[in-house]
Scaffold this motif. Structure first.
Motif, PDB file in Angstrom:
ATOM      1  N   UNK A 172       4.990   8.455   8.707  1.00 46.54           N
ATOM      2  CA  UNK A 172       4.041   8.801   9.776  1.00 46.54           C
ATOM      3  C   UNK A 172       3.724  10.196   9.746  1.00 46.54           C
ATOM      4  N   UNK A 173       4.429  10.958   9.177  1.00 46.17           N
ATOM      5  CA  UNK A 173       4.026  12.354   9.072  1.00 46.17           C
ATOM      6  C   UNK A 173       3.226  12.821   7.727  1.00 46.17           C
ATOM      7  N   UNK A 174       3.593  12.198   6.912  1.00 42.73           N
ATOM      8  CA  UNK A 174       2.799  12.170   5.563  1.00 42.73           C
ATOM      9  C   UNK A 174       2.308  11.217   4.672  1.00 42.73           C
ATOM     10  N   UNK A 175       1.473  10.443   5.639  1.00 39.69           N
ATOM     11  CA  UNK A 175       1.123   9.159   4.889  1.00 39.69           C
ATOM     12  C   UNK A 175       0.359   9.494   3.559  1.00 39.69           C
ATOM     13  N   UNK A 176       0.582   8.531   2.656  1.00 37.33           N
ATOM     14  CA  UNK A 176       0.218   8.975   1.204  1.00 37.33           C
ATOM     15  C   UNK A 176      -1.222   8.368   1.216  1.00 37.33           C
ATOM     16  N   UNK A 230     -11.301  16.850   0.568  1.00 36.92           N
ATOM     17  CA  UNK A 230     -10.060  15.993   0.684  1.00 36.92           C
ATOM     18  C   UNK A 230     -10.143  15.789   2.348  1.00 36.92           C
ATOM     19  N   UNK A 231      -9.270  14.625   2.815  1.00 38.03           N
ATOM     20  CA  UNK A 231      -9.151  14.738   4.365  1.00 38.03           C
ATOM     21  C   UNK A 231      -7.968  15.489   4.793  1.00 38.03           C
ATOM     22  N   UNK A 232      -8.299  15.965   5.966  1.00 40.92           N
ATOM     23  CA  UNK A 232      -7.125  16.623   6.633  1.00 40.92           C
ATOM     24  C   UNK A 232      -6.676  15.590   7.975  1.00 40.92           C
ATOM     25  N   UNK A 233      -5.511  15.142   7.847  1.00 37.53           N
ATOM     26  CA  UNK A 233      -4.627  14.218   8.666  1.00 37.53           C
ATOM     27  C   UNK A 233      -4.075  14.950   9.619  1.00 37.53           C
ATOM     28  N   UNK A 234      -4.660  14.617  11.172  1.00 37.30           N
ATOM     29  CA  UNK A 234      -3.962  15.293  12.202  1.00 37.30           C
ATOM     30  C   UNK A 234      -3.710  14.296  13.427  1.00 37.30           C
ATOM     31  N   UNK A 289       0.646  -1.088  -0.107  1.00 36.62           N
ATOM     32  CA  UNK A 289       0.130   0.072  -0.092  1.00 36.62           C
ATOM     33  C   UNK A 289       0.882   1.239   0.134  1.00 36.62           C
ATOM     34  N   UNK A 290       1.816   1.167   0.633  1.00 38.50           N
ATOM     35  CA  UNK A 290       2.866   2.473   0.932  1.00 38.50           C
ATOM     36  C   UNK A 290       4.252   1.918   1.484  1.00 38.50           C
ATOM     37  N   UNK A 291       5.181   2.727   1.080  1.00 39.05           N
ATOM     38  CA  UNK A 291       6.500   2.298   1.698  1.00 39.05           C
ATOM     39  C   UNK A 291       7.202   3.630   1.741  1.00 39.05           C
ATOM     40  N   UNK A 292       8.106   3.988   2.674  1.00 39.33           N
ATOM     41  CA  UNK A 292       9.035   5.291   2.699  1.00 39.33           C
ATOM     42  C   UNK A 292       9.588   5.096   4.146  1.00 39.33           C
TER      43      UNK A 292
END
Lengths: 363, 276
Positions: free
Chosen positions: A238-242, A288-292, A229-232
């Protein structure tokens, strides 16, 4: 988490190829457990694979170890194609949740097993086994049987056994899941220290525990339904999940439905309910979704904040967890222990730093 | 305060009656063999004879050979069923289990139909070789007896062995493999030590049963193969030499009890090791 950054960064070798998955597909019967999985782990890197049950993380590890045969794709270790090799010929050390120590062998014999299998001379077997036991701090237990050890001690012996053969790659398959929280934390730190002492060792760590992954890994791969799903980099992911899934799986996240109004001074302007807030990046307009993250929210901060009703307050020793409701959206806030926590039913304002609030697609 | 239930009040008489019945019908006749055997110096007379010594030797060699065969065959089958499963392995395993339910003479009869002088194999070989003499005659030797006993008693070793194999954590085998161990080292270093208690228990039971085997030998009538149970039959039923029969029986019981004691000692030792 931060405490590990220093040695972790220093320990990272990154001097060449470690592990490579190239389009690997594994199927059990007709069911595809891992689909077209492509991921590279650099030499000396610790990569954590996380994901819910059945996401394919253990299958990926088993394909690397040689216990699951891919129906497609290639697996490489140190640039060498090992796809068709027997597990014994892959040069890997492995540690599993059940420890899998050989019950009839004493600790030193367990650790020396791989050396004996490789034809190392008896005297050297003993010396190397004791050195590895010393490395993990259990050299005093060399003559004990596994059943005479605690869970934490058994896991240290299992790590020593895996390291004794001086593997290029160490595979950790949920190795700390059976341990209680305190010992688990100690073991995670122990593995971090071991890696600092052996910076060339590539570690693939499969876990369902995101905290473990964040504490230990340089990079994280998130699996979902047999696909990556994601890698980084751990911190960046954690700070900028895609994706929404990555945000919700790696740590807790508040995903606030917002409408992007535009960009102002490099920050996205978004509307959440009646509040206009600033967020990180996010060109374009639309929903959009704001992720906090819960710990990124500040109680009683009016700047870049919104109003919410307190629905519940839980004291957790070092922290307070607040359940809030803003409009129709439930919001979780974590703060250090409060002297006077708000009472349920009262209205509060909560705010955040725009740098801590990326925008995600609502997918 | 609680009171234990003491039954309807019949007490000692209720227990005494079946106990007396047991003493009269089982223990007393068994006990009679001892004075019959020991009276008149029968043991000295019997134990010094060549026919007793030959029977004792046959009993021991057949039992040991059959037990060894059972252990090896059970080990081989167990490894295949447990670690190299094939389609239908469960069915084959259950079919082998059913041998336990068969009377031993039935297996001997089946072997006679197959390997006997007029059996399927010999008839085919006679037709092939254009001869009137059955080429295979092993069934009527001690090798035939051993082969039948292996067939009959292998499940007694296989069953506990499979149970022991099922207890082995597959992760142990995977760890051994990832550490560089080949299949033989894994079997020798990981699987066999884990299965040793089951192997010893099944093997000891097998030894005990083969020492006392009568039906197979009686049915096959192998030439010159007289074991202690057959000797007891011969002396008691054919020669009416009851003191000699009882002396042989005493020796047979002593051998069985020694083996049983050994079996218990092995189990105790293994249990003690497990508790360390």
């Amino acid at each position: 988490m931060d405490g590990m950054d220093g040695p972790r960064a220093a320990a990272r070798a990154e001097t060449g190829a470690g592990i490579g998955f190239a389009g690997v597909t594994v199927a059990y019967g007709g069911a595809v457990a891992l689909a077209d999985f492509t991921l590279d782990v650099r030499r000396g890197e610790i990569l954590a694979l996380i994901g819910p049950s059945g996401s394919g993380k253990t299958t990926a590890l088993r394909a690397l170890a040689g216990f699951a045969l891919p129906v497609a794709g290639r697996v490489t270790i140190a640039g060498r194609d090992v796809t068709g090799l027997a597990p014994a010929a892959r040069g890997i050390g492995m540690v599993v949740q059940s420890y899998a120590l050989f019950p009839h062998m004493r600790v030193a014999e367990n650790v020396a097993f791989g050396l004996a299998a490789r034809g190392v001379a008896k005297a050297e077997q003993r010396a190397r086994a004791l050195a590895c036991l010393r490395l993990v701090g259990v050299e005093g237990l060399a003559e004990r049987l596994p059943r005479q050890l605690s869970g934490g001690q058994q896991q240290r012996v299992a790590i020593a056994r895996a390291l004794a053969i001086r593997p290029e790659v160490l595979l950790l398959d949920e190795p700390f899941s059976a341990l209680d929280a305190q010992i688990r934390r100690a073991m995670v730190e122990e593995v971090g220290r071991l890696h600092a002492a052996m910076p060339e060792l590539t570690i693939l760590h499969v876990t369902h525990d995101q905290t473990e992954a964040l504490s230990l890994a340089h990079r994280i791969g998130i699996l979902r339904g047999g696909r990556l799903e994601a890698a980084g980099e751990s911190r960046a992911l954690y700070q900028t999940p895609p994706t929404r899934f990555a945000a919700e799986f790696l740590g807790r996240a508040n995903l606030l439905p917002v409408e992007v109004l535009g960009v102002e001074n490099g920050a996205a302007m978004v509307r959440f309910g009646t509040a206009v807030l600033r967020a990180r990046g996010g060109a374009g307009r639309g929903r959009r979704l704001l992720c906090v993250r819960p710990h990124a929210l500040r109680l009683h901060q009016a700047e870049n904040g919104f109003a919410a009703r307190v629905d519940g307050v839980r004291w957790q020793g070092e922290t307070h967890a607040l359940d809030l409701v803003a409009g129709d959206t439930r919001v979780h806030l974590t703060s250090s222990a409060l002297r006077e926590p708000p009472r349920p039913g009262t209205m509060v304002t909560v705010g955040f730093d725009p740098a801590d609030a990326p925008l995600l697609d609502d997918a | 305060m609680t009171r234990s239930w003491r039954g309807p009040g019949l007490g000692a008489p209720a227990l005494a009656l079946p106990a007396l019945g047991l003493l009269a019908s089982v223990v007393y006749p068994l006990a009679l063999t001892a004075p019959t055997a020991l009276g008149g110096g029968a043991p000295g007379r019997v134990f010094a004879t060549s026919w007793f010594q030959a029977a004792a030797l046959h009993t021991a060699t057949i039992a040991l050979a059959a037990t060894t065969g059972c252990i090896l065959l059970a080990l081989m089958l167990g490894l295949v069923f447990a670690f190299l499963p094939f389609p239908g392995a469960g069915l084959v395993s259950r079919a082998i289990d059913t041998v336990i339910a068969l009377p031993t003479f039935l297996v001997a009869l089946a072997f006679t139909f197959f390997y006997g002088s007029a059996g399927v194999v010999n008839e085919a070989l006679m037709a092939l070789l254009h001869t009137d003499i059955a080429p295979l005659a092993f069934l009527y030797t001690k090798w035939g007896v051993i082969m039948i006993e292996i067939t009959v008693y292998t499940p007694f070793v296989l069953r506990p062995l499979l149970a022991a194999f099922a207890q082995i954590d597959p992760a142990q085998l995977e760890m051994a493999s990832s550490l560089g161990a080949g299949p033989w080292r894994i079997v020798r270093g990981i699987i066999l030590p884990a299965a040793l208690p089951a192997l010893l228990a099944g093997g000891s039971l097998c030894l005990l049963l083969t020492v006392n085997e009568f039906g197979v030998l009686f049915f096959i009538g192998a030439r010159g193969v007289i074991t202690l149970p057959l000797l007891i039959y011969d002396k008691a039923i054919q020669e009416f030499d009851y003191p000699a029969a009882c002396a042989v029986a005493l020796a047979n019981v002593a051998l069985s009890l020694s083996l049983f004691a050994l079996y218990r000692a092995v189990l105790r030792r293994l249990a003690a090791d497990a508790d360390v």
